[in-house]
Design a protein around this motif. Structure first.
Motif, PDB file in Angstrom:
ATOM      1  N   ILE A  10      -5.345   3.766  -5.252  1.00 23.32           N
ATOM      2  CA  ILE A  10      -5.334   5.163  -4.813  1.00 23.32           C
ATOM      3  C   ILE A  10      -5.890   6.043  -5.928  1.00 23.32           C
ATOM      4  N   ASP A  11      -6.610   7.077  -5.563  1.00 28.40           N
ATOM      5  CA  ASP A  11      -7.159   8.017  -6.538  1.00 28.40           C
ATOM      6  C   ASP A  11      -6.305   9.282  -6.522  1.00 28.40           C
ATOM      7  N   LEU A  12      -5.619   9.547  -7.621  1.00 28.89           N
ATOM      8  CA  LEU A  12      -4.724  10.707  -7.682  1.00 28.89           C
ATOM      9  C   LEU A  12      -5.425  11.969  -8.181  1.00 28.89           C
ATOM     10  N   GLY A  13      -6.711  11.848  -8.502  1.00 28.93           N
ATOM     11  CA  GLY A  13      -7.508  13.024  -8.853  1.00 28.93           C
ATOM     12  C   GLY A  13      -6.929  13.815 -10.012  1.00 28.93           C
ATOM     13  N   ALA A  41       6.822   4.959 -24.879  1.00 32.52           N
ATOM     14  CA  ALA A  41       5.609   5.026 -25.712  1.00 32.52           C
ATOM     15  C   ALA A  41       4.332   5.207 -24.900  1.00 32.52           C
ATOM     16  N   SER A  42       4.372   4.900 -23.605  1.00 29.22           N
ATOM     17  CA  SER A  42       3.166   4.998 -22.770  1.00 29.22           C
ATOM     18  C   SER A  42       2.836   6.449 -22.456  1.00 29.22           C
ATOM     19  N   GLY A  43       1.551   6.780 -22.520  1.00 26.45           N
ATOM     20  CA  GLY A  43       1.105   8.128 -22.191  1.00 26.45           C
ATOM     21  C   GLY A  43       1.073   8.351 -20.686  1.00 26.45           C
ATOM     22  N   LEU A  44       1.092   9.610 -20.281  1.00 22.94           N
ATOM     23  CA  LEU A  44       1.093   9.948 -18.856  1.00 22.94           C
ATOM     24  C   LEU A  44      -0.167   9.440 -18.160  1.00 22.94           C
ATOM     25  N   LYS A  45      -1.325   9.591 -18.808  1.00 24.35           N
ATOM     26  CA  LYS A  45      -2.582   9.135 -18.216  1.00 24.35           C
ATOM     27  C   LYS A  45      -2.563   7.624 -18.029  1.00 24.35           C
ATOM     28  N   GLU A  46      -2.033   6.905 -19.005  1.00 25.66           N
ATOM     29  CA  GLU A  46      -1.954   5.445 -18.929  1.00 25.66           C
ATOM     30  C   GLU A  46      -1.088   5.018 -17.743  1.00 25.66           C
ATOM     31  N   VAL A  47       0.042   5.667 -17.586  1.00 24.84           N
ATOM     32  CA  VAL A  47       0.959   5.346 -16.486  1.00 24.84           C
ATOM     33  C   VAL A  47       0.321   5.674 -15.142  1.00 24.84           C
ATOM     34  N   THR A  48      -0.332   6.840 -15.069  1.00 24.58           N
ATOM     35  CA  THR A  48      -0.972   7.261 -13.817  1.00 24.58           C
ATOM     36  C   THR A  48      -2.089   6.294 -13.433  1.00 24.58           C
ATOM     37  N   THR A  49      -2.887   5.875 -14.412  1.00 21.02           N
ATOM     38  CA  THR A  49      -3.964   4.911 -14.152  1.00 21.02           C
ATOM     39  C   THR A  49      -3.407   3.601 -13.618  1.00 21.02           C
ATOM     40  N   PHE A  50      -2.293   3.162 -14.162  1.00 22.46           N
ATOM     41  CA  PHE A  50      -1.647   1.928 -13.698  1.00 22.46           C
ATOM     42  C   PHE A  50      -1.245   2.048 -12.227  1.00 22.46           C
ATOM     43  N   PHE A  51      -0.653   3.169 -11.846  1.00 20.17           N
ATOM     44  CA  PHE A  51      -0.244   3.370 -10.455  1.00 20.17           C
ATOM     45  C   PHE A  51      -1.455   3.467  -9.534  1.00 20.17           C
ATOM     46  N   GLU A  52      -2.508   4.138 -10.009  1.00 22.73           N
ATOM     47  CA  GLU A  52      -3.731   4.248  -9.211  1.00 22.73           C
ATOM     48  C   GLU A  52      -4.296   2.863  -8.919  1.00 22.73           C
ATOM     49  N   LYS A  99       0.843  -1.194   0.000  1.00 24.97           N
ATOM     50  CA  LYS A  99       0.000   0.000   0.000  1.00 24.97           C
ATOM     51  C   LYS A  99       0.875   1.240   0.000  1.00 24.97           C
ATOM     52  N   TRP A 100       0.536   2.204  -0.828  1.00 24.27           N
ATOM     53  CA  TRP A 100       1.293   3.458  -0.856  1.00 24.27           C
ATOM     54  C   TRP A 100       0.925   4.274   0.375  1.00 24.27           C
ATOM     55  N   THR A 101       1.905   4.532   1.226  1.00 27.85           N
ATOM     56  CA  THR A 101       1.653   5.259   2.474  1.00 27.85           C
ATOM     57  C   THR A 101       2.290   6.647   2.467  1.00 27.85           C
ATOM     58  N   ILE A 150       5.833   9.695 -10.449  1.00 28.18           N
ATOM     59  CA  ILE A 150       5.267   9.269 -11.728  1.00 28.18           C
ATOM     60  C   ILE A 150       5.756  10.162 -12.861  1.00 28.18           C
ATOM     61  N   TYR A 151       5.722  11.473 -12.645  1.00 24.56           N
ATOM     62  CA  TYR A 151       6.175  12.399 -13.681  1.00 24.56           C
ATOM     63  C   TYR A 151       7.654  12.189 -14.005  1.00 24.56           C
ATOM     64  N   ALA A 152       8.458  11.920 -12.974  1.00 25.67           N
ATOM     65  CA  ALA A 152       9.887  11.689 -13.196  1.00 25.67           C
ATOM     66  C   ALA A 152      10.114  10.432 -14.029  1.00 25.67           C
TER      67      ALA A 152
END
Length: 281
Positions: free
Chosen positions: A241-244, A225-236, A200-202, A212-214
């Motif tokens: 976790i909801d990164l809003g 090749a992966s888009g930022l939204k795709e990567v962020t969704t994967f981490f969420e 769990k991300w604490t 994520i941006y880094a």
């Protein structure tokens, strides 16, 4: 002056929040926000002109850091109003293309003003007496035509340019959010109950977004090749976790006055300490 401006900005931001809560239509909310922003800027102008005991340092502070914050609100909502009222009806692809064209306009402004942009963002001050003191201007320093039409009691050669930079940051976030909304697809994923629970991300959401941006910037996912939204969704999904509105969080990270890569710096320092301790054992 500073206390008055802070109080006035607090009042304006409260009014803008109420507008967004009460009005979902972006054109209507922008129209109302423009009226409030104009009123706040006019109050600031009246107070400033009556306040005649400013020294040069205070004048620079006002035109570099105070007035642009108010002017940027007006520029931002005026641009949103223009963008949304000029948006043609069409398919999602057509509208996305329109928003992307608006993003390109922001890049044109950046390239045209790259030298001043760098000066402002790196907190340089050696030209402040030319940029942010009234009645002084140098055509060689890229003066906007707006300056020659403005009230010189309340204008310097570059305070509008600072306001434009601040507004463009927000406009970019708005356009990217609209493009993301248009491009969202329903993704069918395996039920979390059937998957083993991972760590769990604490840490804070801001720290995760910085990370994520880094990683995305380095292009470590699918060879970049992966888009930022795709990567962020994967981490969420991975960390449940909801990164809003992560775009807005990144804007706040960029606007930090010191240590913009605070979390990454901490990671580096702690890893170095761990390596040093391992060397000693």
């Amino acid at each position: 002056m500073k206390l008055f401006a802070e109080s006035l900005m607090s009042e304006l931001e409260h009014q803008l929040k109420l507008i967004h809560l009460e009005t979902e239509n972006p054109i209507q909310s922008a129209e109302q926000a423009i009226k409030n922003s104009v009123a706040a800027l006019e109050k600031l102008k009246i107070f400033f002109i009556k306040h005649k005991r400013l020294n040069k340092t205070e004048e620079i502070e006002f035109f570099r850091n105070i007035k642009p914050k108010f002017a940027s609100k007006l520029i931002y909502y005026n641009e949103i109003y223009t963008i949304e009222t000029n948006k043609a009806f069409g398919s999602q692809k057509t509208i996305a293309k329109y928003y992307k064209a608006e993003l390109l306009k922001l890049k044109v402004f950046f390239k045209k003003n790259q030298e001043f942009y760098r000066y402002y963002r790196t907190a340089n001050n050696y030209l402040d007496t030319k940029y942010f003191v009234r009645t002084k201007y140098d055509l060689k320093l890229m003066v906007d035509s707006y300056y020659f039409q403005a009230d010189h009691r309340f204008t310097t050669s570059h305070d509008y340019k600072v306001a434009r930079i601040l507004a463009n940051d927000e406009i970019k976030v708005f356009l990217e959010e609209q493009i993301q909304k248009l491009g969202r697809k329903t993704i069918t994923i395996q039920s979390p109950s059937s998957l083993p629970k991972g760590p769990k991300w604490t840490g804070s959401k801001v720290e995760l977004i910085e990370l994520i941006y880094a990683l995305h910037t380095e292009g470590v996912f699918n060879n970049g090749a992966s888009g930022l939204k795709e990567v962020t969704t994967f981490f969420e999904y991975s960390f449940n976790i909801d990164l809003g509105q992560f775009n807005r969080v990144f804007l706040e990270i960029r606007n930090r006055k010191s240590e913009r890569t605070k979390f990454l710096n901490t990671l580096k320092n702690k890893l170095m300490i761990r390596m040093d301790e391992a060397d000693e054992n």
